[in-house]
Design an enzyme around this catalytic site. Structure first.
Site, PDB file in Angstrom:
ATOM      1  N   ASP A  65      28.076  28.436 -55.275  1.00 26.43           N
ATOM      2  CA  ASP A  65      27.937  28.478 -56.209  1.00 26.43           C
ATOM      3  C   ASP A  65      26.888  29.423 -55.373  1.00 26.43           C
ATOM      4  O   ASP A  65      25.997  29.116 -54.306  1.00 26.43           O
ATOM      5  CB  ASP A  65      26.211  27.734 -57.616  1.00 26.43           C
ATOM      6  N   ASP A  67      22.540  30.992 -55.328  1.00 26.50           N
ATOM      7  CA  ASP A  67      21.624  31.289 -55.925  1.00 26.50           C
ATOM      8  C   ASP A  67      20.850  32.382 -55.522  1.00 26.50           C
ATOM      9  O   ASP A  67      20.620  32.873 -54.557  1.00 26.50           O
ATOM     10  CB  ASP A  67      20.565  30.262 -56.200  1.00 26.50           C
ATOM     11  N   ASP A 144      12.558  21.838 -53.668  1.00 25.67           N
ATOM     12  CA  ASP A 144      12.292  19.313 -53.071  1.00 25.67           C
ATOM     13  C   ASP A 144      12.111  19.612 -52.167  1.00 25.67           C
ATOM     14  O   ASP A 144      11.714  18.403 -51.263  1.00 25.67           O
ATOM     15  CB  ASP A 144      13.685  19.651 -54.449  1.00 25.67           C
TER      16      ASP A 144
END
Length: 455
Positions: A65, A67, A144
């Site tokens: 993935d 991003d 985070d």
């Protein structure tokens, strides 16, 4: 209710890591992600590959993935890509779709809501909605873990680090950005993410990041059960199930995620049930590594088996008929677990079938053998039976018989019947209607479930 972000006091310091000092290369990045990055840049926007993809490439991984973070708003992104759709209420995102691949594009988010944005928290500090846009520095602080706050820039191929993430990746540390307890209260699922990412990457959870987890583990009860189901799949079906399970144990998260199984494992003094669970998770990791499918039904049959065994023993001790006790135990465990994890019926029903078929492996009557062999859940149930030998060799003979029966059913039955004849038994159908084993069998201790369920 609107509130300032509690991480607004965190100081950032930009460190630019030039191309010759890192291993992130365009050949490791999806061509579609590069298309998005270059079109945003050519349209006058800042655009960076961010998060897990940068982190994984740095440690030699191959991310699936990709991003993108940008200063373009979701509406501006949509205006640049006809193949774009906007999603989300809590976090407004743009998805640029290329066939089966989706490139997720997020606008930089700010630390402090000046009233012009859209942020909402509850009384406990948990973020309900966060669509306040800002700078790349603001965005880095909002992430985070430091390892997830690294930005790859296509204009000069550098990696940009605002919170010390590059050094933490080099030292293989998972460190929360900001005050750990506050960040966990914002989103309790971050505790599971810490364990999962540490297991996946072979990182240690930094001491201050790890310290509040056991105390705050009960906050997971506030998370949406559907979200916890998805997080469980990531924990256990990504190829690092054993390390994830050990991490959940180590940081006191297992009782919050799988309360009844955790209690059953704690009371199982021999450790047989834990050996079985770990052996099953080891097999799951091997299947994922071999690119073979793993059913969530089988996974949860394994994870909740200790709870099922414990409930079954309790019902049998109360004098409940075995077959009824098995059905009730399966229903109880499933219902109680649903309060924490939203296990869909398409997985919970086959999970229960795997459990309930276990007692039928003690059968040797010809009709019942062929009936079980033709059961649609036979293979999963047999694999589960084989797994139970990790807890007790009591099932070895059953495994051997049914393994042979799958290849040569008539020969296996003939051999079994001959053995019974030599032993002076008639080999007839001595079973009761509840599908339990013949009466002539080794005595069990009082209260133990049929089929060695509570090894």
């Amino acid at each position: 209710m609107q509130a300032d972000n509690i991480s607004s006091h965190i100081q950032t310091s930009l460190r630019v890591i030039p191309r010759d000092q890192h291993n992130v290369s365009r050949k490791d990045i999806s061509p579609n992600a590069l298309r998005v990055l270059y079109r945003l840049r050519d349209s006058g926007f800042g655009a960076y590959l961010v998060g897990g993809a940068v982190r994984d490439i740095l440690v030699g991984g191959h991310p699936k993935d990709f991003d993108v973070a940008t200063d373009a708003t979701p509406e501006q992104v949509k205006g640049l890509f006809r193949n774009c759709r906007l999603i989300g209420r809590r976090f407004r995102l743009a998805h640029v779709v290329y066939g089966r691949e989706i490139i997720e594009v997020a606008t930089f988010r700010a630390n402090i809501d000046d009233g012009s944005g859209d942020r909402e928290t509850d009384d406990g500090g948990r973020l309900l909605r966060d669509n306040v846009y800002g700078s790349i520095e603001d965005d880095a602080v909002r992430r985070d873990f430091t390892a997830n706050a690294l930005y790859y820039a296509v204009e000069d191929f550098s990696v940009r680090d605002y919170v010390g993430g590059f050094e933490d990746v080099q030292n293989r540390l998972m460190r929360l950005i900001g005050d750990p307890e506050t960040r966990y209260r914002e989103d309790p699922v971050r505790m599971l993410r810490a364990v999962r990412l540490a297991a996946k990457l072979g990182f240690e959870i930094e001491r201050d990041t790890a310290a509040p987890i056991p105390k705050l583990a009960p906050l997971l009860a506030e998370a949406a059960p559907a979200r916890l189901f998805e997080e469980c799949l990531k924990l256990f079906l990504s190829g690092h199930a054993v390390e994830s399970f050990l991490g959940l144990e180590r940081y006191g998260l297992l009782p919050a995620l799988l309360p009844e199984s955790a209690a059953a494992l704690k009371s199982n003094r021999s450790g047989a049930l834990r050996r079985m669970v770990l052996e099953g998770l080891k097999g799951t990791d091997a299947r994922v590594a071999a690119d073979e499918p793993v059913s969530p039904a089988f996974l949860f049959a394994l994870l909740l088996w200790p709870a099922y065994c414990r409930d079954l023993m309790g019902l049998q001790a109360q004098g409940v008929h075995t077959a009824e006790a098995q059905r009730r135990a399966a229903d109880r465990v499933t219902l109680h677990q649903l309060a924490t994890i939203a296990l869909p019926r398409r997985f919970s029903l086959p999970m229960q079938e795997i459990w309930l078929l276990q007692s039928r492996f003690q059968q040797r009557q010809r009709k019942r053998v062929f009936r079980l062999l033709s059961h649609p859940r036979f293979r999963a149930a047999f694999d589960f039976l084989s797994l139970r030998t990790a807890a007790s060799d009591e099932h070895s003979a059953d495994v051997e018989f049914w393994r042979e029966a799958q290849q040569h059913p008539n020969e296996s039955l003939a051999q079994h019947e001959a053995q019974h004849e030599r032993a002076g038994e008639d080999g007839g159908d001595e079973e009761g209607g509840d599908g339990q084993a013949p009466r002539k069998r080794r005595r069990r201790r009082r209260g133990a479930p049929v089929g060695g369920a509570a090894e």
